[in-house]
Scaffold this motif. Structure first.
Motif, PDB file in Angstrom:
ATOM      1  N   LEU A  90       0.752  -1.211   0.069  1.00  0.00           N
ATOM      2  CA  LEU A  90      -0.114   0.040  -0.048  1.00  0.00           C
ATOM      3  C   LEU A  90       0.842   1.344   0.089  1.00  0.00           C
ATOM      4  CD1 LEU A  90      -2.760   1.339   0.294  1.00  0.00           C
ATOM      5  CD2 LEU A  90      -2.377   1.170   2.632  1.00  0.00           C
ATOM      6  N   VAL A  91       0.708   2.050  -1.003  1.00  0.00           N
ATOM      7  CA  VAL A  91       1.312   3.373  -0.909  1.00  0.00           C
ATOM      8  C   VAL A  91       0.462   4.429  -0.855  1.00  0.00           C
ATOM      9  CG1 VAL A  91       2.575   4.982  -2.409  1.00  0.00           C
ATOM     10  CG2 VAL A  91       3.130   2.574  -2.550  1.00  0.00           C
ATOM     11  N   ASP A  92      -0.839   4.496  -1.373  1.00  0.00           N
ATOM     12  CA  ASP A  92      -1.912   5.638  -1.325  1.00  0.00           C
ATOM     13  C   ASP A  92      -2.947   5.027  -0.900  1.00  0.00           C
ATOM     14  OD1 ASP A  92      -1.881   8.652  -2.539  1.00  0.00           O
ATOM     15  OD2 ASP A  92      -3.735   7.324  -2.877  1.00  0.00           O
ATOM     16  N   TRP A  93      -3.703   5.486   0.239  1.00  0.00           N
ATOM     17  CA  TRP A  93      -4.909   5.135   0.783  1.00  0.00           C
ATOM     18  C   TRP A  93      -6.035   5.334  -0.292  1.00  0.00           C
ATOM     19  CZ3 TRP A  93      -1.617   7.729   4.519  1.00  0.00           C
ATOM     20  CH2 TRP A  93      -0.957   6.789   5.365  1.00  0.00           C
ATOM     21  N   GLN A  94      -5.896   6.601  -0.942  1.00  0.00           N
ATOM     22  CA  GLN A  94      -6.838   7.032  -1.809  1.00  0.00           C
ATOM     23  C   GLN A  94      -7.165   6.210  -2.892  1.00  0.00           C
ATOM     24  OE1 GLN A  94      -4.469   9.026  -0.924  1.00  0.00           O
ATOM     25  NE2 GLN A  94      -4.842  11.171  -1.226  1.00  0.00           N
ATOM     26  N   HIS A  95      -6.206   5.465  -3.520  1.00  0.00           N
ATOM     27  CA  HIS A  95      -6.507   4.400  -4.780  1.00  0.00           C
ATOM     28  C   HIS A  95      -6.348   3.064  -4.078  1.00  0.00           C
ATOM     29  CE1 HIS A  95      -4.681   8.201  -6.452  1.00  0.00           C
ATOM     30  NE2 HIS A  95      -5.478   7.869  -7.532  1.00  0.00           N
ATOM     31  N   ASN A  96      -5.707   2.607  -3.230  1.00  0.00           N
ATOM     32  CA  ASN A  96      -5.843   1.190  -2.902  1.00  0.00           C
ATOM     33  C   ASN A  96      -7.019   0.640  -2.257  1.00  0.00           C
ATOM     34  OD1 ASN A  96      -2.832   2.100  -2.872  1.00  0.00           O
ATOM     35  ND2 ASN A  96      -2.747  -0.043  -2.970  1.00  0.00           N
ATOM     36  N   PHE A  97      -7.782   1.395  -1.579  1.00  0.00           N
ATOM     37  CA  PHE A  97      -8.898   0.959  -1.027  1.00  0.00           C
ATOM     38  C   PHE A  97     -10.314   1.246  -1.530  1.00  0.00           C
ATOM     39  CE2 PHE A  97      -6.367   0.464   2.699  1.00  0.00           C
ATOM     40  CZ  PHE A  97      -6.807  -0.656   3.098  1.00  0.00           C
ATOM     41  N   SER A  98     -10.077   2.125  -2.996  1.00  0.00           N
ATOM     42  CA  SER A  98     -11.216   2.399  -3.670  1.00  0.00           C
ATOM     43  C   SER A  98     -11.710   1.100  -4.352  1.00  0.00           C
ATOM     44  CB  SER A  98     -11.015   3.253  -4.865  1.00  0.00           C
ATOM     45  OG  SER A  98      -9.774   2.789  -5.741  1.00  0.00           O
ATOM     46  N   GLN A  99     -10.953  -0.123  -4.581  1.00  0.00           N
ATOM     47  CA  GLN A  99     -11.389  -1.267  -5.061  1.00  0.00           C
ATOM     48  C   GLN A  99     -12.239  -2.070  -4.014  1.00  0.00           C
ATOM     49  OE1 GLN A  99      -8.166  -4.370  -5.317  1.00  0.00           O
ATOM     50  NE2 GLN A  99      -6.791  -2.597  -4.491  1.00  0.00           N
ATOM     51  N   HIS A 100     -12.317  -1.440  -2.827  1.00  0.00           N
ATOM     52  CA  HIS A 100     -13.165  -2.525  -1.850  1.00  0.00           C
ATOM     53  C   HIS A 100     -14.314  -1.183  -1.532  1.00  0.00           C
ATOM     54  CE1 HIS A 100     -10.096  -5.226  -1.326  1.00  0.00           C
ATOM     55  NE2 HIS A 100      -9.146  -4.266  -1.039  1.00  0.00           N
ATOM     56  N   GLY A 101     -14.489  -0.246  -2.547  1.00  0.00           N
ATOM     57  CA  GLY A 101     -15.612   0.586  -2.089  1.00  0.00           C
ATOM     58  C   GLY A 101     -15.115   1.623  -0.867  1.00  0.00           C
ATOM     59  N   GLY A 102     -13.941   1.828  -0.766  1.00  0.00           N
ATOM     60  CA  GLY A 102     -13.391   2.686   0.319  1.00  0.00           C
ATOM     61  C   GLY A 102     -13.201   4.080  -0.329  1.00  0.00           C
ATOM     62  N   GLN A 103     -13.630   5.124   0.855  1.00  0.00           N
ATOM     63  CA  GLN A 103     -12.974   6.453   0.311  1.00  0.00           C
ATOM     64  C   GLN A 103     -12.118   7.134   1.455  1.00  0.00           C
ATOM     65  OE1 GLN A 103     -17.290   7.802   0.502  1.00  0.00           O
ATOM     66  NE2 GLN A 103     -17.439   7.912  -1.779  1.00  0.00           N
ATOM     67  N   PHE A 104     -11.364   7.742   1.033  1.00  0.00           N
ATOM     68  CA  PHE A 104     -10.243   8.262   1.928  1.00  0.00           C
ATOM     69  C   PHE A 104     -10.307   9.830   1.994  1.00  0.00           C
ATOM     70  CE2 PHE A 104      -6.060  10.558   2.575  1.00  0.00           C
ATOM     71  CZ  PHE A 104      -5.724  10.004   3.758  1.00  0.00           C
ATOM     72  N   ALA A 105     -10.130  10.559   3.114  1.00  0.00           N
ATOM     73  CA  ALA A 105     -10.286  11.969   3.186  1.00  0.00           C
ATOM     74  C   ALA A 105      -9.187  12.347   4.147  1.00  0.00           C
ATOM     75  CB  ALA A 105     -11.741  12.391   3.598  1.00  0.00           C
TER      76      ALA A 105
END
Length: 239
Positions: free
Chosen positions: A78-93
């Motif tokens: 994992l490098v960037d939370w915005q991109h890596n968790f979007s595949q799981h429906g995740g949102q980062f802010a």
């Protein structure tokens, strides 16, 4: 066997058999206590065990729910939370972005000069509008010189590709501040992941990024190995 463990086994059996589907709301505590002929104190002990095992989770003021399949999370990738968790429906802010004077411990780890500043950010990962992960990162100013200039769009994708990641995990009881962010009571056990990003140069090793992450128990399952473990062979770290 203690009564709360019997209740835990009975609830778990229904979950494992599919009678209680992922994200399905459990009956209210009063109804469950009546069903199991027990007190709410004993029932809450059983629910707390299942929560610690990642099999159920709570939503503030809405009750208890059956946990879905957790996200497979490899801290070494994992490098960037915005991109890596979007595949799981995740949102980062990002919750905050600062440039304070580095603490003594961060200065030592990053080999910073006296009174040097460091970039500090805190962020929140949500899945299905449920807070599941709170993160804090410290960034070496020489390697991330303009990180906060883009504000909420700031990304860590430019972390050097040749950096080695050393990580570890443990369980921690949340203090009131982090518990409030994750919408759980203070003292709730969570999975804490610590990562350090190192690069090698002519003068030796350099720590350029330090991440600390607090995850609700049902949200992630760890896989992959740290760079330190890789030196000893293909050992996988799992919780």
């Amino acid at each position: 066997m203690m009564q709360f463990m019997v209740i835990r086994q009975q609830l778990l059996a229904q979950i494992d058999r599919g009678l209680l589907a992922p994200d399905k709301k459990l009956p209210g505590e009063r109804q469950l206590a009546y069903t199991f002929s027990t007190t709410r104190v004993t029932l809450r002990e059983a629910l707390a065990v299942l929560e610690a095992e990642g099999r159920i989770y709570r939503r503030e003021r809405r009750g208890w729910f059956v946990a879905p399949t957790p996200c497979a999370y490899d801290p070494s990738q994992l490098v960037d939370w915005q991109h890596n968790f979007s595949q799981h429906g995740g949102q980062f802010a990002w919750l905050s972005q600062k440039t304070p004077m580095a603490s003594a411990s961060v200065s030592d780890q990053m080999q910073l000069p006296p009174f040097a500043q460091v970039f500090e950010g805190e962020g929140l990962i949500q899945i299905a509008q449920l807070p599941v992960g709170f993160v804090r990162t410290y960034l070496h100013p020489d390697y991330f010189p303009s990180i906060w200039q883009t504000g909420d769009q700031a990304t860590l994708l430019n972390t050097p590709a040749d950096a080695d990641v050393y990580w570890s995990s443990t369980w921690e009881a949340l203090d009131s501040d982090r518990a409030s962010v994750l919408a759980v009571p203070a003292g709730t056990p969570v999975l804490m992941v610590t990562r350090e990003w190192h690069i090698q140069h002519a003068h030796g090793g350099q720590t350029i990024r330090i991440d600390t992450e607090w995850w609700r128990q049902h949200a992630v399952t760890l896989c992959g190995c740290s760079a330190r473990d890789a030196q000893a062979g293909p050992v996988k770290k799992r919780e």
